[in-house]
Design a protein around this motif. Structure first.
Motif, PDB file in Angstrom:
ATOM      1  N   VAL A   1       0.838  -1.211   0.000  1.00 32.90           N
ATOM      2  CA  VAL A   1       0.000   0.000   0.000  1.00 32.90           C
ATOM      3  C   VAL A   1       0.868   1.254   0.000  1.00 32.90           C
ATOM      4  N   ASP A   2       1.905   1.264   0.821  1.00 31.41           N
ATOM      5  CA  ASP A   2       2.788   2.426   0.888  1.00 31.41           C
ATOM      6  C   ASP A   2       3.443   2.719  -0.463  1.00 31.41           C
ATOM      7  N   ASN A   3       3.719   1.667  -1.216  1.00 31.41           N
ATOM      8  CA  ASN A   3       4.385   1.822  -2.505  1.00 31.41           C
ATOM      9  C   ASN A   3       3.415   1.951  -3.672  1.00 31.41           C
ATOM     10  N   ALA A   4       2.106   2.026  -3.373  1.00 36.68           N
ATOM     11  CA  ALA A   4       1.082   2.129  -4.427  1.00 36.68           C
ATOM     12  C   ALA A   4       1.317   1.081  -5.509  1.00 36.68           C
ATOM     13  N   ALA A   5       1.530  -0.165  -5.064  1.00 33.86           N
ATOM     14  CA  ALA A   5       1.970  -1.223  -5.961  1.00 33.86           C
ATOM     15  C   ALA A   5       0.835  -2.029  -6.600  1.00 33.86           C
ATOM     16  N   ILE A   6      -0.415  -1.631  -6.358  1.00 31.24           N
ATOM     17  CA  ILE A   6      -1.543  -2.328  -6.977  1.00 31.24           C
ATOM     18  C   ILE A   6      -2.137  -1.397  -8.035  1.00 31.24           C
ATOM     19  N   PRO A   7      -1.947  -1.708  -9.315  1.00 30.78           N
ATOM     20  CA  PRO A   7      -2.361  -0.786 -10.380  1.00 30.78           C
ATOM     21  C   PRO A   7      -3.826  -0.375 -10.322  1.00 30.78           C
ATOM     22  N   SER A   8      -4.737  -1.307 -10.049  1.00 31.59           N
ATOM     23  CA  SER A   8      -6.161  -0.965 -10.041  1.00 31.59           C
ATOM     24  C   SER A   8      -6.489   0.037  -8.951  1.00 31.59           C
ATOM     25  N   ARG A   9      -5.803  -0.051  -7.840  1.00 33.40           N
ATOM     26  CA  ARG A   9      -6.010   0.916  -6.769  1.00 33.40           C
ATOM     27  C   ARG A   9      -5.432   2.268  -7.149  1.00 33.40           C
ATOM     28  N   ARG A  10      -4.218   2.245  -7.678  1.00 31.91           N
ATOM     29  CA  ARG A  10      -3.535   3.488  -8.030  1.00 31.91           C
ATOM     30  C   ARG A  10      -4.268   4.240  -9.132  1.00 31.91           C
ATOM     31  N   LEU A  11      -4.823   3.501 -10.093  1.00 33.43           N
ATOM     32  CA  LEU A  11      -5.417   4.125 -11.271  1.00 33.43           C
ATOM     33  C   LEU A  11      -6.916   4.385 -11.139  1.00 33.43           C
ATOM     34  N   VAL A  12      -7.612   3.583 -10.316  1.00 34.87           N
ATOM     35  CA  VAL A  12      -9.080   3.669 -10.317  1.00 34.87           C
ATOM     36  C   VAL A  12      -9.696   3.700  -8.926  1.00 34.87           C
ATOM     37  N   THR A  13      -9.525   2.635  -8.162  1.00 36.61           N
ATOM     38  CA  THR A  13     -10.413   2.407  -7.020  1.00 36.61           C
ATOM     39  C   THR A  13     -10.158   3.314  -5.822  1.00 36.61           C
ATOM     40  N   ASP A  14      -8.890   3.695  -5.569  1.00 35.80           N
ATOM     41  CA  ASP A  14      -8.631   4.604  -4.444  1.00 35.80           C
ATOM     42  C   ASP A  14      -9.354   5.939  -4.654  1.00 35.80           C
ATOM     43  N   ALA A  15      -9.176   6.510  -5.825  1.00 32.45           N
ATOM     44  CA  ALA A  15      -9.829   7.791  -6.111  1.00 32.45           C
ATOM     45  C   ALA A  15     -11.346   7.653  -6.125  1.00 32.45           C
ATOM     46  N   ALA A  16     -11.835   6.500  -6.563  1.00 31.73           N
ATOM     47  CA  ALA A  16     -13.282   6.290  -6.641  1.00 31.73           C
ATOM     48  C   ALA A  16     -13.930   6.323  -5.265  1.00 31.73           C
ATOM     49  N   ILE A  17     -13.324   5.662  -4.292  1.00 30.24           N
ATOM     50  CA  ILE A  17     -13.941   5.630  -2.960  1.00 30.24           C
ATOM     51  C   ILE A  17     -13.789   6.990  -2.273  1.00 30.24           C
ATOM     52  N   VAL A  18     -12.666   7.655  -2.496  1.00 33.17           N
ATOM     53  CA  VAL A  18     -12.470   8.978  -1.885  1.00 33.17           C
ATOM     54  C   VAL A  18     -13.504   9.967  -2.417  1.00 33.17           C
ATOM     55  N   SER A  19     -13.689  10.030  -3.722  1.00 32.51           N
ATOM     56  CA  SER A  19     -14.633  10.987  -4.301  1.00 32.51           C
ATOM     57  C   SER A  19     -16.070  10.655  -3.898  1.00 32.51           C
ATOM     58  N   THR A  20     -16.384   9.375  -3.778  1.00 36.02           N
ATOM     59  CA  THR A  20     -17.734   8.972  -3.362  1.00 36.02           C
ATOM     60  C   THR A  20     -18.036   9.472  -1.957  1.00 36.02           C
ATOM     61  N   ILE A  21     -17.076   9.340  -1.069  1.00 33.29           N
ATOM     62  CA  ILE A  21     -17.289   9.763   0.316  1.00 33.29           C
ATOM     63  C   ILE A  21     -17.317  11.283   0.423  1.00 33.29           C
ATOM     64  N   ILE A  22     -16.415  11.947  -0.251  1.00 34.55           N
ATOM     65  CA  ILE A  22     -16.358  13.414  -0.198  1.00 34.55           C
ATOM     66  C   ILE A  22     -17.682  14.024  -0.660  1.00 34.55           C
ATOM     67  N   ALA A  23     -18.338  13.379  -1.621  1.00 29.73           N
ATOM     68  CA  ALA A  23     -19.609  13.895  -2.133  1.00 29.73           C
ATOM     69  C   ALA A  23     -20.673  13.972  -1.040  1.00 29.73           C
ATOM     70  N   HIS A  24     -20.529  13.180   0.027  1.00 34.12           N
ATOM     71  CA  HIS A  24     -21.500  13.196   1.125  1.00 34.12           C
ATOM     72  C   HIS A  24     -21.154  14.219   2.207  1.00 34.12           C
ATOM     73  N   GLN A  25     -19.970  14.794   2.136  1.00 36.30           N
ATOM     74  CA  GLN A  25     -19.518  15.838   3.065  1.00 36.30           C
ATOM     75  C   GLN A  25     -19.728  15.464   4.536  1.00 36.30           C
ATOM     76  N   PRO A  26     -19.234  14.317   4.956  1.00 36.53           N
ATOM     77  CA  PRO A  26     -19.428  13.924   6.364  1.00 36.53           C
ATOM     78  C   PRO A  26     -18.510  14.697   7.304  1.00 36.53           C
ATOM     79  N   GLU A  27     -18.971  14.881   8.524  1.00 33.06           N
ATOM     80  CA  GLU A  27     -18.126  15.492   9.549  1.00 33.06           C
ATOM     81  C   GLU A  27     -17.334  14.441  10.308  1.00 33.06           C
ATOM     82  N   ASN A  28     -17.866  13.212  10.339  1.00 36.00           N
ATOM     83  CA  ASN A  28     -17.114  12.123  10.955  1.00 36.00           C
ATOM     84  C   ASN A  28     -17.391  10.817  10.204  1.00 36.00           C
TER      85      ASN A  28
END
Length: 229
Positions: A26-53
């Protein structure tokens, strides 16, 4: 064929053995699907809900929790693997806290707080432990709270095996590292995932299938659900 000899305990045992090697990956971003697609996908999905916690279940070494804590969102990360919790705690900033709990132990009484959003990012691997977590999920959330998961896309992950729920052997194929035995995982169809939410008092708001590009197969499945009123 699905293997009934696997269990939730075996999942945990395998992850205990692989905790430090997984952290390197994980530290080395060694999984291509995570680096290219899925990490950003889950982050943007959560940010869209604007949670405080946020409650991050199956937080691992804490990368996702840290991502939101750095933006001023309060995050509680929980994992059943103590070494991963220790790594996350050692890296924690002001808005982060971490606890070592098995999924079956996660309840409102144990946490003594509720959350606007709960996320499980590729962390719903077992059978009974996952079903118990879903049965406790409503009490962990504030009214109107959201439960978001990202998991392997059933249609892509099924492979040549029958498209039905059941245990399957794990694999580290495509991930470089000095890993021990891979954890088994419990395959669920898309219908089963949806039913699991509905049976535990959640309404599906959105299902998305992140892709590298328009011609690529889905890299994952994201389900966003909200507490039924």
């Amino acid at each position: 064929m699905p293997n009934s000899e696997f269990s939730d305990d075996q999942v945990l045992n395998c992850w205990h053995k692989n905790a430090h090697e997984w952290t390197k990956v994980v530290d080395n971003a060694a999984i291509p699907s995570r680096r290219l697609v899925t990490d950003a996908a889950i982050v943007s999905t959560i940010i869209a809900h604007q949670p405080e916690n946020i409650l991050d279940i199956g937080c691992g070494e804490g990368w996702l929790s840290r991502k939101f804590a750095e933006q001023g969102i309060r995050v509680c990360g929980i994992d059943g693997v103590k070494d991963l919790v220790d790594i996350a705690s050692a890296r924690a900033g002001a808005n982060e806290s971490y606890r070592h709990l098995q999924y079956e132990e996660i309840c409102a009484e144990e946490l003594e707080q509720k959350f606007q959003l709960m996320v499980c990012n590729f962390s719903l691997i077992g059978k009974d432990s996952v079903e118990q977590l879903f049965s406790n999920a409503r009490e962990l959330l504030l009214p109107g709270g959201h439960f978001i998961i990202q998991t392997l896309h059933p249609h892509q992950a099924c492979g040549d095996q029958p498209y039905r729920d059941g245990w399957r052997p794990g694999s580290w194929e495509g991930i470089e590292g000095d890993f021990d035995e891979a954890a088994p995982w419990y395959f669920r169809t898309l219908e089963s995932w949806i039913q699991l939410f509905h049976d535990n008092g959640f309404a599906i708001e959105r299902i998305s299938e992140p892709k590298a590009d328009i011609l690529s197969p889905p890299s994952s499945l994201i389900i966003c659900a909200k507490i039924m009123q």
